[in-house]
Design a protein around this motif. Structure first.
Motif, PDB file in Angstrom:
ATOM      1  N   PRO A 168      -1.292 -75.444  10.565  1.00 31.18           N
ATOM      2  CA  PRO A 168      -2.593 -75.006  11.102  1.00 31.18           C
ATOM      3  C   PRO A 168      -2.496 -74.319  12.458  1.00 31.18           C
ATOM      4  O   PRO A 168      -3.395 -73.567  12.845  1.00 31.18           O
ATOM      5  CB  PRO A 168      -3.390 -76.312  11.198  1.00 31.18           C
ATOM      6  CG  PRO A 168      -2.354 -77.389  11.274  1.00 31.18           C
ATOM      7  CD  PRO A 168      -1.215 -76.910  10.423  1.00 31.18           C
ATOM      8  N   GLY A 169      -1.394 -74.536  13.182  1.00 32.24           N
ATOM      9  CA  GLY A 169      -1.275 -73.932  14.503  1.00 32.24           C
ATOM     10  C   GLY A 169      -0.585 -72.581  14.515  1.00 32.24           C
ATOM     11  O   GLY A 169      -0.386 -71.989  15.585  1.00 32.24           O
ATOM     12  N   LEU A 170      -0.225 -72.081  13.339  1.00 33.42           N
ATOM     13  CA  LEU A 170       0.528 -70.826  13.276  1.00 33.42           C
ATOM     14  C   LEU A 170      -0.401 -69.615  13.343  1.00 33.42           C
ATOM     15  O   LEU A 170      -1.396 -69.536  12.622  1.00 33.42           O
ATOM     16  CB  LEU A 170       1.332 -70.763  11.981  1.00 33.42           C
ATOM     17  CG  LEU A 170       2.135 -69.471  11.790  1.00 33.42           C
ATOM     18  CD1 LEU A 170       3.258 -69.370  12.800  1.00 33.42           C
ATOM     19  CD2 LEU A 170       2.684 -69.385  10.362  1.00 33.42           C
ATOM     20  N   THR A 171      -0.061 -68.667  14.213  1.00 30.96           N
ATOM     21  CA  THR A 171      -0.754 -67.380  14.279  1.00 30.96           C
ATOM     22  C   THR A 171       0.243 -66.286  13.938  1.00 30.96           C
ATOM     23  O   THR A 171       1.376 -66.287  14.433  1.00 30.96           O
ATOM     24  CB  THR A 171      -1.325 -67.116  15.691  1.00 30.96           C
ATOM     25  OG1 THR A 171      -2.255 -68.144  16.015  1.00 30.96           O
ATOM     26  CG2 THR A 171      -2.018 -65.769  15.755  1.00 30.96           C
ATOM     27  N   HIS A 172      -0.161 -65.366  13.078  1.00 28.78           N
ATOM     28  CA  HIS A 172       0.663 -64.195  12.794  1.00 28.78           C
ATOM     29  C   HIS A 172       0.309 -63.103  13.801  1.00 28.78           C
ATOM     30  O   HIS A 172      -0.864 -62.877  14.104  1.00 28.78           O
ATOM     31  CB  HIS A 172       0.424 -63.693  11.366  1.00 28.78           C
ATOM     32  CG  HIS A 172       0.944 -64.633  10.315  1.00 28.78           C
ATOM     33  ND1 HIS A 172       2.276 -64.697   9.972  1.00 28.78           N
ATOM     34  CD2 HIS A 172       0.314 -65.551   9.542  1.00 28.78           C
ATOM     35  CE1 HIS A 172       2.448 -65.603   9.029  1.00 28.78           C
ATOM     36  NE2 HIS A 172       1.265 -66.138   8.745  1.00 28.78           N
ATOM     37  N   TRP A 173       1.337 -62.431  14.301  1.00 29.97           N
ATOM     38  CA  TRP A 173       1.134 -61.427  15.337  1.00 29.97           C
ATOM     39  C   TRP A 173       1.587 -60.058  14.853  1.00 29.97           C
ATOM     40  O   TRP A 173       2.669 -59.918  14.286  1.00 29.97           O
ATOM     41  CB  TRP A 173       1.921 -61.789  16.600  1.00 29.97           C
ATOM     42  CG  TRP A 173       1.556 -63.116  17.174  1.00 29.97           C
ATOM     43  CD1 TRP A 173       2.267 -64.280  17.080  1.00 29.97           C
ATOM     44  CD2 TRP A 173       0.372 -63.438  17.926  1.00 29.97           C
ATOM     45  NE1 TRP A 173       1.613 -65.299  17.715  1.00 29.97           N
ATOM     46  CE2 TRP A 173       0.453 -64.810  18.258  1.00 29.97           C
ATOM     47  CE3 TRP A 173      -0.726 -62.686  18.352  1.00 29.97           C
ATOM     48  CZ2 TRP A 173      -0.538 -65.453  18.992  1.00 29.97           C
ATOM     49  CZ3 TRP A 173      -1.708 -63.328  19.092  1.00 29.97           C
ATOM     50  CH2 TRP A 173      -1.616 -64.684  19.406  1.00 29.97           C
ATOM     51  N   ARG A 174       0.739 -59.073  15.116  1.00 32.48           N
ATOM     52  CA  ARG A 174       1.088 -57.685  14.804  1.00 32.48           C
ATOM     53  C   ARG A 174       1.582 -57.006  16.076  1.00 32.48           C
ATOM     54  O   ARG A 174       0.928 -57.048  17.119  1.00 32.48           O
ATOM     55  CB  ARG A 174      -0.126 -56.934  14.261  1.00 32.48           C
ATOM     56  CG  ARG A 174       0.167 -55.458  13.962  1.00 32.48           C
ATOM     57  CD  ARG A 174      -1.056 -54.754  13.390  1.00 32.48           C
ATOM     58  NE  ARG A 174      -0.764 -53.360  13.083  1.00 32.48           N
ATOM     59  CZ  ARG A 174      -1.621 -52.540  12.469  1.00 32.48           C
ATOM     60  NH1 ARG A 174      -2.812 -52.992  12.105  1.00 32.48           N
ATOM     61  NH2 ARG A 174      -1.278 -51.299  12.219  1.00 32.48           N
ATOM     62  N   HIS A 175       2.748 -56.393  15.978  1.00 28.38           N
ATOM     63  CA  HIS A 175       3.300 -55.698  17.131  1.00 28.38           C
ATOM     64  C   HIS A 175       2.619 -54.345  17.312  1.00 28.38           C
ATOM     65  O   HIS A 175       2.348 -53.630  16.352  1.00 28.38           O
ATOM     66  CB  HIS A 175       4.803 -55.478  16.946  1.00 28.38           C
ATOM     67  CG  HIS A 175       5.441 -54.794  18.103  1.00 28.38           C
ATOM     68  ND1 HIS A 175       6.226 -53.676  17.965  1.00 28.38           N
ATOM     69  CD2 HIS A 175       5.382 -55.061  19.432  1.00 28.38           C
ATOM     70  CE1 HIS A 175       6.638 -53.290  19.158  1.00 28.38           C
ATOM     71  NE2 HIS A 175       6.143 -54.105  20.069  1.00 28.38           N
ATOM     72  N   MET A 176       2.335 -54.022  18.565  1.00 27.51           N
ATOM     73  CA  MET A 176       1.680 -52.759  18.897  1.00 27.51           C
ATOM     74  C   MET A 176       2.706 -51.778  19.454  1.00 27.51           C
ATOM     75  O   MET A 176       3.704 -52.169  20.071  1.00 27.51           O
ATOM     76  CB  MET A 176       0.565 -52.999  19.916  1.00 27.51           C
ATOM     77  CG  MET A 176      -0.474 -53.994  19.429  1.00 27.51           C
ATOM     78  SD  MET A 176      -1.755 -54.309  20.645  1.00 27.51           S
ATOM     79  CE  MET A 176      -2.614 -52.738  20.641  1.00 27.51           C
TER      80      MET A 176
END
Length: 246
Positions: A168-176
């Motif tokens: 539940p604590g995982l966030t997916h991140w998109r690189h800019m």
């Protein structure tokens, strides 16, 4: 600190030839990027770095400063480094990709401010939350995983981390597509040979990680969609047109 923005613009894109000059809402794509950077407060000089006279002529036509670079660079960072050598007063350089017409001036300013506040930062970039699950397996969307202290652990075109079990604590991140460099680190970076991970993923930031260099990461809620295909250009044009009407 004196920070400069350099916008690399290459005509011979494999997926979208002539992309920097593609008209979006009546202006070349690269002009939109340049105009957004003109709104920055923490940077001085803004330069468009290109190896193509057509792009150079168009850029001069809308008032931009241009640096003509070698057509033989292996990466955009090599082009940035060549252009940076024409700016001897710049202690730091921010690479704003020439295909992000909605880049946030506030984000550019934040990267400049972070580098100014911490002289130990050699390289810095940005991510935002990736909330659309449909994009997690899209190879055109670069994903990033970070350490708890805000440094990049890895970048990939694949989904990372692999979802063997939900957390539940995982966030997916998109690189800019934005990077900040100190001048010293930029010259060190381009002195390294392209690395195996970099060449496998076609992500040059992996060269820094493979050579043990930390990449600091700024987290933002700003989503600046890049343009890699004509279809994406049409989507961004619709977004810009709606904003102009508001």
């Amino acid at each position: 600190m004196s920070a400069a923005v350099i916008i690399p613009a290459r005509y011979a894109s494999t997926r979208f030839p002539g992309k920097p000059l593609h008209l979006i809402a009546g202006k070349p794509l690269v002009q939109h990027v340049w105009e957004r950077c003109q709104l920055c407060r923490n940077v001085g000089t803004i330069v468009i770095a290109t190896d193509d006279d057509r792009i150079a002529d168009a850029a001069r036509g809308f008032g931009a400063r241009v640096c003509l670079t070698s057509p033989h660079h292996q990466s955009g960072t090599d082009r940035i480094a060549e252009a940076a050598r024409t700016l001897p007063d710049a202690t730091h350089v921010i690479n704003v990709q020439g295909d992000e017409p909605l880049i946030s001036p506030a984000l550019v300013d934040e990267l400049a401010a972070r580098m100014s506040a911490d002289p130990a930062i050699g390289m810095i970039t940005a991510v935002h939350p990736l909330r659309d699950p449909a994009l997690l397996d899209n190879p055109n969307i670069v994903k990033c995983v970070m350490s708890r202290d805000g440094r990049a652990l890895y970048f990939s075109r694949s989904r990372i981390p692999y979802p063997r079990s939900a957390h539940p604590g995982l966030t997916h991140w998109r690189h800019m597509g934005i990077y900040g460099f100190s001048r010293v680190f930029l010259e060190r970076f381009v002195s390294w040979e392209p690395s195996p991970l970099e060449m496998t993923e076609a992500l040059e930031q992996l060269r820094a990680l493979e050579n043990g260099a930390p990449i600091h990461v700024v987290v933002t809620d700003h989503d600046s969609p890049g343009i890699d295909t004509p279809e994406q250009a049409r989507e961004v044009e619709e977004l810009i047109t709606r904003r102009l009407r508001e």
